[in-house]
Each structure stands twice: as C-alpha cells, then as structure tokens.
Design a protein around this motif. Sequence first.
Motif, PDB file in Angstrom:
ATOM      1  N   ILE A   7       1.258  -1.166   0.493  1.00 48.95           N
ATOM      2  CA  ILE A   7      -0.409  -0.208   0.175  1.00 48.95           C
ATOM      3  C   ILE A   7       0.599   1.537  -0.215  1.00 48.95           C
ATOM      4  CG2 ILE A   7      -1.874   1.519   1.364  1.00 48.95           C
ATOM      5  CD1 ILE A   7      -2.505  -1.229   2.642  1.00 48.95           C
ATOM      6  N   THR A   8       0.833   2.075  -1.315  1.00 49.66           N
ATOM      7  CA  THR A   8       1.757   2.973  -1.115  1.00 49.66           C
ATOM      8  C   THR A   8       0.952   4.138  -0.365  1.00 49.66           C
ATOM      9  OG1 THR A   8       1.680   4.361  -3.210  1.00 49.66           O
ATOM     10  CG2 THR A   8       3.086   2.568  -3.622  1.00 49.66           C
ATOM     11  N   GLY A   9       1.397   5.241   0.138  1.00 46.43           N
ATOM     12  CA  GLY A   9       0.744   6.957   0.062  1.00 46.43           C
ATOM     13  C   GLY A   9       0.375   6.285   1.865  1.00 46.43           C
ATOM     14  N   ALA A  10       0.942   4.651   2.904  1.00 44.71           N
ATOM     15  CA  ALA A  10       0.096   4.371   3.683  1.00 44.71           C
ATOM     16  C   ALA A  10       0.196   4.519   4.919  1.00 44.71           C
ATOM     17  CB  ALA A  10       1.316   2.731   4.006  1.00 44.71           C
ATOM     18  N   ALA A  11       1.286   5.944   5.045  1.00 52.27           N
ATOM     19  CA  ALA A  11       0.562   6.828   6.011  1.00 52.27           C
ATOM     20  C   ALA A  11      -0.278   7.981   6.066  1.00 52.27           C
ATOM     21  CB  ALA A  11       2.372   7.301   7.029  1.00 52.27           C
ATOM     22  N   GLY A  12      -1.191   8.194   4.753  1.00 52.41           N
ATOM     23  CA  GLY A  12      -2.110   8.958   4.452  1.00 52.41           C
ATOM     24  C   GLY A  12      -3.168   8.542   5.172  1.00 52.41           C
ATOM     25  N   PHE A  13      -3.425   9.368   5.135  1.00 51.21           N
ATOM     26  CA  PHE A  13      -5.624   9.882   5.989  1.00 51.21           C
ATOM     27  C   PHE A  13      -6.015   7.967   4.990  1.00 51.21           C
ATOM     28  CE2 PHE A  13     -10.215  10.682   4.669  1.00 51.21           C
ATOM     29  CZ  PHE A  13     -10.851  10.152   5.338  1.00 51.21           C
ATOM     30  N   LEU A  14      -6.306   8.050   3.857  1.00 52.89           N
ATOM     31  CA  LEU A  14      -7.282   7.081   3.113  1.00 52.89           C
ATOM     32  C   LEU A  14      -6.024   5.834   3.409  1.00 52.89           C
ATOM     33  CD1 LEU A  14      -8.837   7.043   0.421  1.00 52.89           C
ATOM     34  CD2 LEU A  14     -10.067   6.364   2.398  1.00 52.89           C
ATOM     35  N   GLY A  15      -4.757   5.418   3.035  1.00 52.61           N
ATOM     36  CA  GLY A  15      -3.841   4.318   3.218  1.00 52.61           C
ATOM     37  C   GLY A  15      -3.681   4.231   4.945  1.00 52.61           C
ATOM     38  N   SER A  16      -3.955   4.199   5.654  1.00 54.81           N
ATOM     39  CA  SER A  16      -3.700   3.908   6.691  1.00 54.81           C
ATOM     40  C   SER A  16      -5.253   3.397   7.520  1.00 54.81           C
ATOM     41  CB  SER A  16      -3.617   5.458   8.111  1.00 54.81           C
ATOM     42  OG  SER A  16      -4.335   6.509   8.096  1.00 54.81           O
ATOM     43  N   HIS A  17      -5.793   3.985   6.853  1.00 55.92           N
ATOM     44  CA  HIS A  17      -6.913   2.670   6.970  1.00 55.92           C
ATOM     45  C   HIS A  17      -7.802   1.839   6.462  1.00 55.92           C
ATOM     46  CE1 HIS A  17      -9.937   5.615   9.797  1.00 55.92           C
ATOM     47  NE2 HIS A  17      -9.571   6.675   9.262  1.00 55.92           N
ATOM     48  N   LEU A  18      -6.798   1.803   4.386  1.00 60.35           N
ATOM     49  CA  LEU A  18      -6.385   0.654   4.103  1.00 60.35           C
ATOM     50  C   LEU A  18      -5.411  -0.646   4.921  1.00 60.35           C
ATOM     51  CD1 LEU A  18      -6.430   2.208   0.688  1.00 60.35           C
ATOM     52  CD2 LEU A  18      -8.474   0.849   1.204  1.00 60.35           C
ATOM     53  N   CYS A  19      -4.431  -0.274   5.523  1.00 64.66           N
ATOM     54  CA  CYS A  19      -3.287  -0.781   6.142  1.00 64.66           C
ATOM     55  C   CYS A  19      -4.230  -1.567   7.378  1.00 64.66           C
ATOM     56  CB  CYS A  19      -2.429  -0.287   6.584  1.00 64.66           C
ATOM     57  SG  CYS A  19      -1.766   0.836   5.392  1.00 64.66           S
ATOM     58  N   ASP A  20      -5.877  -0.896   8.050  1.00 68.05           N
ATOM     59  CA  ASP A  20      -5.908  -2.061   9.364  1.00 68.05           C
ATOM     60  C   ASP A  20      -6.855  -2.525   8.647  1.00 68.05           C
ATOM     61  OD1 ASP A  20      -4.522   0.228  10.800  1.00 68.05           O
ATOM     62  OD2 ASP A  20      -6.554   1.561  11.050  1.00 68.05           O
ATOM     63  N   ARG A  21      -7.695  -2.233   7.401  1.00 73.19           N
ATOM     64  CA  ARG A  21      -8.729  -3.466   7.268  1.00 73.19           C
ATOM     65  C   ARG A  21      -7.879  -4.629   6.195  1.00 73.19           C
ATOM     66  NH1 ARG A  21     -14.078  -3.302   4.499  1.00 73.19           N
ATOM     67  NH2 ARG A  21     -13.759  -5.599   4.098  1.00 73.19           N
ATOM     68  N   PHE A  22      -6.874  -4.671   5.528  1.00 72.13           N
ATOM     69  CA  PHE A  22      -6.210  -5.496   5.211  1.00 72.13           C
ATOM     70  C   PHE A  22      -5.382  -5.986   6.469  1.00 72.13           C
ATOM     71  CE2 PHE A  22      -7.188  -3.428   1.330  1.00 72.13           C
ATOM     72  CZ  PHE A  22      -6.871  -4.571   0.109  1.00 72.13           C
ATOM     73  N   ILE A  23      -5.088  -5.890   7.512  1.00 69.33           N
ATOM     74  CA  ILE A  23      -4.584  -6.624   8.243  1.00 69.33           C
ATOM     75  C   ILE A  23      -5.563  -7.194   9.101  1.00 69.33           C
ATOM     76  CG2 ILE A  23      -3.359  -6.426  10.827  1.00 69.33           C
ATOM     77  CD1 ILE A  23      -0.991  -5.672   9.227  1.00 69.33           C
ATOM     78  N   LYS A  24      -6.522  -5.958   9.156  1.00 71.83           N
ATOM     79  CA  LYS A  24      -7.988  -7.914   9.881  1.00 71.83           C
ATOM     80  C   LYS A  24      -8.548  -8.162   8.828  1.00 71.83           C
ATOM     81  CE  LYS A  24     -12.847  -5.945  11.017  1.00 71.83           C
ATOM     82  NZ  LYS A  24     -13.765  -5.058  11.274  1.00 71.83           N
ATOM     83  N   GLU A  25      -8.007  -8.181   7.354  1.00 71.57           N
ATOM     84  CA  GLU A  25      -8.385  -9.179   6.945  1.00 71.57           C
ATOM     85  C   GLU A  25      -7.336 -10.793   6.437  1.00 71.57           C
ATOM     86  OE1 GLU A  25     -11.454  -9.471   5.345  1.00 71.57           O
ATOM     87  OE2 GLU A  25     -11.614  -8.118   5.713  1.00 71.57           O
ATOM     88  N   GLY A  26      -6.455 -10.414   7.865  1.00 71.83           N
ATOM     89  CA  GLY A  26      -5.667 -11.551   7.324  1.00 71.83           C
ATOM     90  C   GLY A  26      -4.203 -10.701   6.617  1.00 71.83           C
ATOM     91  N   PHE A  27      -3.743 -10.272   5.985  1.00 72.10           N
ATOM     92  CA  PHE A  27      -3.093  -9.816   5.267  1.00 72.10           C
ATOM     93  C   PHE A  27      -1.802  -9.426   5.665  1.00 72.10           C
ATOM     94  CE2 PHE A  27      -6.657  -9.190   2.319  1.00 72.10           C
ATOM     95  CZ  PHE A  27      -6.256  -9.989   1.227  1.00 72.10           C
TER      96      PHE A  27
END
Length: 329
Positions: A7-27
């Motif tokens: 995930i690029t832009g991982a420390a941004g607003f949307l990027g950080s929420h996407l990191c959370d979601r994919f961690i939650k999904e087991g990635f």
Amino acid sequence: MSKRVLITGAAGFLGSHLCDRFIKEGFDVVGIDNLITGDLANIEHLFKLEQFDFYNHDVTKFVHVPGKLDYILHFASPASPIDYLKIPIQTLKVGSLGTHNLLGLAKEKNARILIASTSEVYGDPLVHPQTEDYYGNVNTIGPRGVYDEAKRFQESITMAYHRFHGLQTRIVRIFNTYGPRMRLNDGRVIPAFIGQALRGEDLTVFGDGSQTRSFCYVDDQVEGIYRLLMSDYALPVNIGNPDEITIGDFAEEIIKLTGTNQKVVYKDLPVDDPMQRKPDISKAKEILNWEATTSRQEGMKKTYDYFKGLSQEQLYKSEHKDFSKHIVK
C-alpha cells in the motif's frame, strides 16, 4: 501462506485505514510513504505487528520490494488543494512516474494493482450526477490541473498496461471522503470546517454556498475499495456517497453539530472549483453490491469526536505541515 499487499501512501488518511483493513483481513501488509503529506502517527499502532512492514520511500524513484506481492494499492499522492498547490511538481510526478514504477512492479511480481483515482477527473462537471463514462470538463493549465491531469494520466497508463501487458488492474474514482486521521486545514471542506469550529472561528464558505458536495465516510469508502480490488472489473468505478448537500447548508450542520454560535463568512470561489459533485454509483451497486451505509450525521459525529479527543499538540500537528524542503522549483 498469507496474501501480501503493498500500500503506497500508507501513512496518509485513506492509506492508513486501508492498512488497518488488510491487516484485519489477515494479509501481510507492506506500507510505503515518503511522509510529505502522511503522518507516522496514523500507522504507529501497526509497527508492533509482525504482519506489517514500513518503508520510508518516494515512489517516483525506483521501487523494489523483496519477496512476493499479490496486490498493490497505489494511494501515494497529495489529495487536498493546499497540498498539491504547494507541491505541484511532486503531485504530477507521483501520478506519472510513481504510477509507472508501480505498474512495472506489479508486472514483475504478477500482482493485481488498484490505482486511486478521483472525482476530480471530471473537473467542473457539465453532467450531474457524474457517471464513469463522462469524460469531464477539466482545465489542463489551471492551478488545479496539476492534480486533475496527474490522475487522468494515471488512469490512461493503467489501462495501457492492462491492454498491452494483460496486467490485472483496477481503478477507483474516489469522491469526497472524510473521517478520523484527516489533517485539519488541508483545504478540504470538512477538515477546514472542523478546524474552525474547534478554534471557535467563523466558518469560511467560498462562493455563495450553493455549490454541492457528496461526502462518504471512510469505512464505507474502504469497503468499496476492498470489493473493487477483489472484483474482476478493470474499468473505473465511482465510490462515493450520493447524498448531496450544498456547502452553505453543510456549514449550518457543522454549527449545529458543534453546538457553537459561529457565523458563516463568505469569500471568493477559487479558480476552477467544481460547482457540483455527486457520484452515480449504479456501477458500484451492480458490480460490487456496494453502497454507502453511514449517514452524514453519524459519520460527522464520529469525525468531530475524534478531533475533539486529540491533545493540543496533536491538533497543532494535524493543522500544520512544512512543505518547504519538498518544494521543487
């Protein structure tokens, strides 16, 4: 073995929420960000996890990630007017060079890649609501063109890789999204209004307040992005909440939400600021079985409560960003 996503832009607003979601999904998640507009505070809760790796890197330079990658989500880009007007060249470079680098990486890794585009590709639209087959009304040489054209080029090169190389690509056109971790005073409507409300200032409306926006809560946006990535659809898809409101009426909603007695003050409308913005989400409903489920009232309460809960130091950090060392002249 777990799937692995970059995930690029991982420390941004949307990027950080996407990191959370994919961690939650087991990635297993690899985050990249050069922190021009991002903030490590958005992802510091992930650093203790074995499933999360982070690289401080500028994707406009060569991108190397060791090991396999199953998916790439390209969210590295300034996304607010204050940001991209201060760093216009970097904005153009991350949409062009950065996208090219990541498409090449996806080809090398045989990974599926999702590109974050924007409703700004429609410019100041002459069609309402905006459908994916509308080509837009964009001023290529105006001040906002650095962002609008970066995203339009991004879509073009993504489809070229899809058609020429057979790469698995997805394109999401993101409409106004809000929620916790936005940066206050970044030039977008909601953080600007919330910042003014927290400081007890009058709310600034540009133009006469008749222009419209449609605001999507971040959890709904992330759900739509996730479904699109996992779909088989390669053409652009609008993800946004079609619940439209004028900016003037929205300012009054903010005053009611915050329980303050601020006034609304009016200033001149910026150049090329869109008068209407509302997604047609028929395609998202049909292909992804997706639509926003969070009401504006519910989402705004969560967002305002988040900012109210920050310390004064955190609020200051959210309001101020130094771009001086990143400006290319």
